[in-house]
Write an enzyme that holds these catalytic residues in place. Structure first.
Site, PDB file in Angstrom:
ATOM      1  N   ARG A  52       3.197  -2.778  17.433  1.00  0.00           N
ATOM      2  CA  ARG A  52       4.069  -2.662  16.262  1.00  0.00           C
ATOM      3  C   ARG A  52       4.650  -4.048  16.006  1.00  0.00           C
ATOM      4  O   ARG A  52       5.584  -4.485  16.680  1.00  0.00           O
ATOM      5  CB  ARG A  52       5.189  -1.653  16.527  1.00  0.00           C
ATOM      6  N   GLU A  55       0.829  -1.204   0.000  1.00  0.00           N
ATOM      7  CA  GLU A  55       0.000   0.000   0.000  1.00  0.00           C
ATOM      8  C   GLU A  55       0.860   1.249   0.000  1.00  0.00           C
ATOM      9  O   GLU A  55       1.944   1.265   0.593  1.00  0.00           O
ATOM     10  CB  GLU A  55      -0.884   0.040   1.260  1.00  0.00           C
ATOM     11  N   LYS A  57       2.162   4.525   1.379  1.00  0.00           N
ATOM     12  CA  LYS A  57       2.262   5.082   2.733  1.00  0.00           C
ATOM     13  C   LYS A  57       2.134   6.594   2.628  1.00  0.00           C
ATOM     14  O   LYS A  57       3.051   7.277   2.153  1.00  0.00           O
ATOM     15  CB  LYS A  57       3.592   4.699   3.400  1.00  0.00           C
ATOM     16  N   LYS A  65       6.828  -1.062   7.043  1.00  0.00           N
ATOM     17  CA  LYS A  65       6.931   0.133   6.209  1.00  0.00           C
ATOM     18  C   LYS A  65       8.289   0.176   5.519  1.00  0.00           C
ATOM     19  O   LYS A  65       9.308  -0.221   6.089  1.00  0.00           O
ATOM     20  CB  LYS A  65       6.703   1.390   7.046  1.00  0.00           C
TER      21      LYS A  65
END
Length: 512
Positions: free
Chosen positions: A375, A210, A212, A381
């Site tokens: 997390r 995706e 960011k 990421k």
């Protein structure tokens, strides 16, 4: 239970680096509480009073200057009743009344208890990664399954409520915790990967990639015609988010909880700078001024749905959650997502995100539930350069043209066991506007001075770019940043969300 016993347990949790000893100290303290004390005591161990709004700050506590008691007599109920007496004090004479009642409480407290109460009222207690051991401590104290406790804590962040349920009702009481609309969850967070290929490999070869976005994280709840918008810090910002409210109010649903980002876009569709989004998002006055001027508007982009028309989806796999998202949210308000099974395809999505002006991508596994406030490895990421979110520990007065400003920042990474570890200093990347702002903000958080160094409460998070990490005997963590420079402050992040010293050491070792 005496407050002194809880203070001793709190000190033991903070003093040891051993995770096992922390869990033992937490569990032992909880187990010794009477059933009607657990909600109070667990909240204190978590570093917060049970009462949500007490209006007690530094200035008030400085004015409470009374000698400590020689003998510990305060119970948890004594403290809770005293704090209840502070709620709702207002009007003429309210300051004197508040000081008098605080004086009575502190006069009955021993010196260690006074220190603890000050930290509790100011939100400054640091219990050595208590959030990470809370589920294990509660499970051990009351003989319940840790997974059940962890799920309850995800759905209700009030440690006191979860601990009390585990103690009095066991697994059955814990199972009754469900997602409550208009009670926001902590956001699921992403760990870091150095490349899309690395992230895909960790995800098992197939994953969603995706874009960011570099915006403001939001969680939006709707029941019927009522829509409320919350930040990543769980603050209600509905009044500042009319565009978000309008988009969600128009969806063909009755009840929904969405997770996403709010972004300010230019006419060509590219994002404004992060600080422009935050300036527009962060002030009601700015919002009204922008609306009058027809200037910067906000657009929500959603990437997850946690509840849809009576069905909680937090336990559902990601593939099912986004399938539900795609059914009810138009593509114009969804984050771009592509499911890939090879690194080249993932790199194409990454390149497209950068070309569109975004930060990078997030690679998400397809079969994992939503893990609020955590997390983990399920989301990773990927950004094009090294950045870290660090905490400002101190700053030095500038010289030359920077005289009169706090300039050279002392940067710290979060220690998972509690506190922060200094990594170095930087004065680079700071504009005059930023220098003015940070001087005001840091002086408001001053705790001590040492020559030109102003030590501050570790509350401000700053995003720092750097060229690498090198070993160093100068700093306690054994590592230091090379050519660090400030990219921006992150008012949307709390110190608990800063990057850890373990992450920095992994970069130094070439593992990231």
């Amino acid at each position: 239970m005496l407050l002194a016993d809880l203070v001793a347990a709190s000190a033991a949790i903070a003093a040891t680096r051993s995770r096992l000893r922390k869990i033992e100290a937490l569990a032992g303290c909880l187990a010794r509480m009477d059933p009607d004390e657990i909600r109070i005591g667990a909240s204190y161990l978590a570093g917060a009073p049970r009462q949500p709004r007490l209006d007690v700050g530094w200035a008030t506590l400085r004015a409470v200057d009374v000698p400590p008691a020689e003998t510990a007599t305060l119970t948890l109920h004594d403290v809770d009743r005293a704090l209840d007496g502070l709620v709702g004090i207002s009007g003429p004479g309210s300051k004197a009344t508040r000081l008098a009642r605080l004086g009575e409480l502190f006069r009955a407290a021993t010196e260690p208890e006074q220190r603890f109460l000050r930290g509790l009222l100011l939100g400054e207690l640091r219990q050595g990664a208590l959030a990470g051991i809370a589920a294990q401590g509660i499970a051990r104290a009351y003989g319940v399954d840790e997974a059940a406790v962890r799920r309850a804590l995800m759905l209700n962040a009030d440690l006191g409520e979860v601990a009390a349920a585990a103690a009095t009702g066991g697994a059955e009481a814990l199972a009754r915790f469900t997602l409550q609309l208009f009670r926001p969850l902590g956001p699921m967070l992403a760990s870091t990967a150095s490349s899309v290929a690395e992230a895909l490999e960790a995800a098992g070869g197939t994953a969603a990639v995706e874009h960011k976005l570099d915006g403001a994280r939001v969680q939006v709840h709707r029941v019927g015609d009522e829509v409320r918008v919350f930040t990543r810090n769980l603050r209600d910002v509905t009044a500042r988010s009319p565009e978000v409210v309008a988009v969600v109010a128009a969806l063909p649903v009755a009840r929904i909880v969405l997770d996403g980002e709010v972004l300010a876009l230019r006419p060509d569709g590219r994002p404004h700078a992060f600080q422009d989004t935050m300036a527009r998002f962060g002030s009601e006055d700015a919002q009204r001024a922008a609306a009058r001027a027809g200037a910067i508007l906000l657009t929500p982009f959603f990437f997850d749905v946690l509840h849809l028309d009576g069905e909680d989806l937090v336990d559902a796999p990601y593939r099912d959650r986004v399938a539900a998202l795609d059914r009810v949210v138009p593509a114009s308000n969804r984050v771009l997502r592509v499911v890939v099974d090879d690194p080249e395809a993932g790199d194409e999505v990454f390149a497209g995100a950068l070309a569109a002006g975004h930060e990078g991508v997030v690679v998400k596994t397809l079969d994992t539930p939503y893990e609020a406030g955590r997390r983990g490895a399920a989301w990773r990421k990927v950004k094009p350069a090294h950045t870290l979110d660090l905490v400002v520990l101190a700053a030095e007065w500038g010289s030359g043209r920077r005289r009169g400003w706090l300039s050279n920042l002392h940067l710290g990474a979060r220690d998972p066991e509690g506190g922060f570890v200094m990594l170095g200093k930087t004065f680079k990347g700071l504009t005059d506007q930023t220098l003015t702002w940070q001087t005001e903000q840091l002086l408001a958080r001053e705790t001590a001075r040492d020559g030109i160094v102003v030590h501050v409460r570790p509350e401000l998070v700053v995003e720092v770019a750097f060229d690498g990490v090198q070993t160093s005997t100068r700093y306690p963590g054994g590592v230091a940043l090379r050519f660090a420079r400030v990219k921006r402050y992150r008012p949307d992040k709390s110190p608990a969300e800063a990057d850890t010293i373990d992450t920095v050491r992994a970069i130094a070792a070439g593992r990231r």
